[in-house]
Design an enzyme around this catalytic site. Structure first.
Site, mmCIF file in Angstrom:
data_model
loop_
_atom_site.group_PDB
_atom_site.id
_atom_site.type_symbol
_atom_site.label_atom_id
_atom_site.label_comp_id
_atom_site.label_asym_id
_atom_site.label_seq_id
_atom_site.Cartn_x
_atom_site.Cartn_y
_atom_site.Cartn_z
ATOM 1 C CE1 TYR A 21 34.480 25.514 49.761
ATOM 2 C CE2 TYR A 21 34.923 25.126 47.291
ATOM 3 C CZ TYR A 21 34.313 25.837 48.207
ATOM 4 O OH TYR A 21 33.529 26.944 48.026
ATOM 5 N N GLY A 22 38.748 20.302 50.784
ATOM 6 C CA GLY A 22 39.310 19.255 50.179
ATOM 7 C C GLY A 22 39.053 18.045 51.365
ATOM 8 C CB CYS A 43 46.008 20.446 45.878
ATOM 9 S SG CYS A 43 45.456 21.834 46.711
ATOM 10 C CB THR A 44 45.112 25.729 42.920
ATOM 11 O OG1 THR A 44 43.945 25.976 44.099
ATOM 12 C CG2 THR A 44 44.694 25.279 41.886
ATOM 13 C CG HIS A 45 46.343 25.489 48.740
ATOM 14 N ND1 HIS A 45 45.235 25.408 48.469
ATOM 15 C CD2 HIS A 45 46.492 26.613 49.806
ATOM 16 C CE1 HIS A 45 44.265 26.105 48.946
ATOM 17 N NE2 HIS A 45 45.242 26.831 49.851
ATOM 18 C CG ASP A 90 40.746 28.138 45.556
ATOM 19 O OD1 ASP A 90 40.517 26.727 45.338
ATOM 20 O OD2 ASP A 90 41.503 28.621 46.489
ATOM 21 C CB SER A 91 38.328 25.921 48.617
ATOM 22 O OG SER A 91 39.589 25.613 48.646
ATOM 23 C CB CYS A 151 39.302 24.649 43.753
ATOM 24 S SG CYS A 151 39.022 23.501 45.160
ATOM 25 C CG ASN A 152 43.436 20.241 41.373
ATOM 26 O OD1 ASN A 152 43.868 19.459 40.347
ATOM 27 N ND2 ASN A 152 44.217 21.406 41.415
ATOM 28 C CB THR A 153 38.693 19.869 46.121
ATOM 29 O OG1 THR A 153 39.994 19.656 46.739
ATOM 30 C CG2 THR A 153 37.658 19.221 47.088
ATOM 31 C CD GLU A 159 44.255 28.255 53.036
ATOM 32 O OE1 GLU A 159 43.486 28.346 54.126
ATOM 33 O OE2 GLU A 159 43.907 28.196 52.024
#
Lengths: 260, 260
Positions: free
Chosen positions: B38-39, B180-182, B6-7, B69-71, B148
């Protein structure tokens, strides 16, 4: 040629001030957008990126480097001065000098990224020059993404600023350092929230003035362009639409960003 | 061994779901915190980082890669499949399958980063399978820095979510993809603001289920650890205090992060 680097586009507030004060000088700018932001990252990583940015600017012909990023200035200046044999100007010293010249009560606030605040550089630099000063430092990590998103006049940004600045309100500071080159874009929101009697020190403008004095004191290090028009080139390590929009907002003109 | 990248730390919501569903499998995680996020970056830069992350995980012994990571899933999957001869699982397909299985009205919302939304991957994938579907995509770039920072229950986060989700309110969607994994960390804030009747699709959980089915259908690609206890190693490209805090929050236990 003056080489200027930043973690992204915030340092363009420094480049803009340099353009205005030193219109005869050529400028090479590098914004490390591919790795932005720096302020949430570790000192080791920030030093590594700063070394690479400086190498790029020197290869392109810079004779002097301006670290237009408080985070990189805070943690990487010493290392860059060890590695490279050109003058390295950073943004902390000019802001510290302005604080000492202007604060009457000696009670000073600093706002910046997490890495800048953790480095404690402002407090150490100010109290080294005058141990009577009281320095209150505060990390405001969300302000960089808010500025980079262009959320400069949004209600949420005002609320977040109020929350961030709250712990400074009862410290009776008379001076507040905008210790991140993104923050000058928020001056109109910060001033009423911290109080109109608090003097804001803009590290971008102070750095441009400092550079002007440095060049006057050290003629020959960086030549003016003489009869040639000064060139300005803005390089970025990644090219995104929102970077172009914020750059145009900072310079009040469309800016051609060149991908490295 | 299952390699997951992931980013940064958002992809740990996928790793957590994989740990729970597949307790006998060893996991190698790489969070690219030094270059996060990354997004907001360009497709070229995201592909470059994804190639490097995959190389790292393969060198460390992974037999299968999960892009958590979706991005990166949106813009780099095709390229990784061209370059590497191992199964590449990404997070978009599992979420798309869940949408098609669960949406009754065919009106679906997608929230994600700017790069994910710009790639249009969800709309293309969903309408390729059922052209009757109406897909409404929305970039929410500030949610990653808010998560974050750990601002998960703050009033400002709720206001920003309300502002972001507002354009979706009158679209009469019955399903919303947390693209988005967040975002799974914000489920409790998103659900009441989009409406309790809207079904949320969590790409992290869907991906873990998809991986479980994939491994059942392809026995032998990734071996279980047999009598050995499964190992889990969490690598990061930069080590920061806030990353450690968010990681501990995601796993509900202190997590040892190893600097690459």
């Amino acid at each position: 040629m003056i080489g200027i680097f930043d973690s992204g586009i915030g340092g363009m507030t420094v480049a803009r001030a340099v353009e205005q004060l030193l219109p005869d000088h050529s400028i090479l700018y590098l914004g490390d957008i591919a790795r932005t932001p720096y302020g949430t990252k570790s000192a080791e990583t920030i030093i590594d990126y700063s070394l690479r940015n400086t190498e790029f600017l020197l290869q392109k012909g810079s004779n002097l480097i301006v670290i237009a990023c408080n985070t990189a200035s805070s943690v990487a200046t010493e290392r860059l001065r060890q590695e490279f044999n050109v003058p390295i100007i950073e943004v902390v010293t000019p802001a510290v000098q302005a604080v000492l010249a202007r604060s009457r009560t000696g009670r000073v606030g600093i706002i910046g990224t997490r890495a800048t605040v953790r480095s404690n550089i402002y407090e150490r630099s100010i109290t080294a020059l005058d141990p009577q000063f009281k320095v209150f430092s505060l990390a405001c990590p969300l302000l960089v993404p808010l500025v980079e998103e262009g959320w400069i006049n949004k209600r949420e940004t005002k609320m977040i600023l109020r929350r961030y600045l709250h712990p400074l309100k009862d410290k009776q500071i008379d001076t507040l350092v905008l210790g991140c080159t993104h923050y000058p874009l928020l001056t109109n929101l910060i001033q009423p929230r911290i109080g109109n009697r608090v003097n804001l020190v803009d590290s971008s403008i102070e750095t441009a003035h400092y550079l002007q004095r440095f060049l006057a004191d050290h003629p020959g290090i960086v030549r003016k362009n003489g009869d040639q028009p000064a060139t300005r080139r803005y390089f970025v390590t990644d090219l995104t639409e929102s970077a172009q929009q914020v750059a145009a907002k900072i310079f009040n003109r469309p800016l051609e960003l060149e991908l490295v």
